[in-house]
Enzyme design. Structure first.
Site, PDB file in Angstrom:
ATOM      1  N   CYS A 101      30.443  41.042  54.264  1.00  0.00           N
ATOM      2  CA  CYS A 101      30.109  41.223  52.443  1.00  0.00           C
ATOM      3  C   CYS A 101      28.807  41.335  53.249  1.00  0.00           C
ATOM      4  O   CYS A 101      28.540  39.898  54.608  1.00  0.00           O
ATOM      5  CB  CYS A 101      30.380  39.762  52.032  1.00  0.00           C
ATOM      6  N   HIS A 106      31.654  47.268  49.004  1.00  0.00           N
ATOM      7  CA  HIS A 106      32.152  47.741  48.155  1.00  0.00           C
ATOM      8  C   HIS A 106      32.258  49.308  48.253  1.00  0.00           C
ATOM      9  O   HIS A 106      32.693  49.989  47.251  1.00  0.00           O
ATOM     10  CB  HIS A 106      31.413  47.390  46.582  1.00  0.00           C
ATOM     11  N   GLU A 144      34.802  46.637  40.559  1.00  0.00           N
ATOM     12  CA  GLU A 144      35.471  45.548  39.864  1.00  0.00           C
ATOM     13  C   GLU A 144      36.593  45.475  39.151  1.00  0.00           C
ATOM     14  O   GLU A 144      37.732  45.452  38.861  1.00  0.00           O
ATOM     15  CB  GLU A 144      34.539  44.410  40.320  1.00  0.00           C
ATOM     16  N   ASP A 172      35.058  38.246  51.057  1.00  0.00           N
ATOM     17  CA  ASP A 172      33.995  39.236  50.503  1.00  0.00           C
ATOM     18  C   ASP A 172      33.907  38.797  49.098  1.00  0.00           C
ATOM     19  O   ASP A 172      34.848  38.050  48.377  1.00  0.00           O
ATOM     20  CB  ASP A 172      34.355  41.001  50.373  1.00  0.00           C
TER      21      ASP A 172
END
Length: 270
Positions: free
Chosen positions: A74, A186, A152, A11
């Protein structure tokens, strides 16, 4: 290539761990390799050529580690690079697809919202999904700049994350959406906060479990499923800073995991 070989997953960053969770649940006997390209996250604001270069380089790295299949965990990389990857590599390559089909079947209001990166929403894959299911439901695409960066950073419920989500989710609800599709790997890590903002009458859907099922089917077809009696392990790499990645991986994987630095040759240029 044999059934004992590992499965490679990658990803733009740590978001694909949401897919890795579902793969581990569906395939407990498989060894899993995971690459987080966190030094270059998010992919959503990168050029297609850059994403292709990164996807090819990371896939080559996973192949060098004897991966028997690749999961592009992703949505942005799928939209930008999946055709190229499948033309260059012969093993099964499983792609992401926003869960528009189940969302359209689930919606009672006939309005669904898709939270994704701008590049995913502009991709040919999404345009095809829109054409396929847009006649039956109203599909509202919502680009969500900033959310990948929050995940992140490990900020899944702070004030900044909530403000961003309210900015993206509330207008969809005002337009009648009763189902929200998480079109970036995410975003499942933000699902508890999304559900809190959206309320109990709104269904939140992602495609990670469907990808894990598809991976299992593809491995069965070519007789590459690992022995179900064994317990598989995980090996992880990041292109980011390892010391920062370790606590983030532990937070999202909900267990300590060893994370190594991705070799610099597994690169690509913008």
């Amino acid at each position: 290539m044999n059934a004992a070989n590992p499965i490679g997953v990658f990803d733009s960053g740590v978001g694909g761990l949401s897919v890795l969770h579902e793969i581990r649940r569906a395939l407990p006997g498989e060894d899993l390799l995971y690459v987080a390209d966190s030094a270059h996250a998010p992919y959503g604001d990168k050029s297609q050529q850059f994403i292709e270069n990164r996807s090819i380089a990371i896939t080559e790295f996973l192949v060098s580690r004897n991966a028997k299949a690749i999961v592009v965990a992703c949505n942005t990389a799928t939209g930008a690079a999946i055709t190229t990857l499948r033309s260059r590599f012969s093993m099964p390559i499983i792609a992401m697809e926003p869960a528009v089909k189940p969302a359209s079947e689930n919606s009672k209001s006939g309005v669904i919202g898709v939270l994704a990166t701008s590049r995913t929403l502009a991709s040919d894959n999404f345009v095809k999904l829109f054409a396929r299911y847009g006649a039956d439901v109203e599909i509202l695409g919502q680009a969500c700049p900033g959310l990948v960066e929050q995940v992140e950073a490990g900020d899944l419920s702070g004030d900044k994350t909530r403000i961003l989500l309210e900015r993206y989710v509330l207008p969809l609800l005002e337009r009648g959406a009763d189902t929200l599709v998480l079109g970036c790997t995410h975003y499942p890590f933000l699902a508890p906060l999304i559900r809190q903002i959206a309320g109990p009458g709104v269904t939140v859907i992602d495609s990670a479990a469907a990808v894990a099922r598809q991976l299992r089917r593809r491995l069965e077809v070519v007789d590459l499923l690992a022995d179900g009696a064994r317990v598989g392990g995980e090996s992880c790499w990041t292109s980011g800073v390892v010391d920062k990645a370790l606590p983030l991986f532990a937070q999202l994987w909900k267990a300590d995991v060893e994370v190594c630095a991705l070799p610099t040759y597994a690169g690509g240029s913008e």
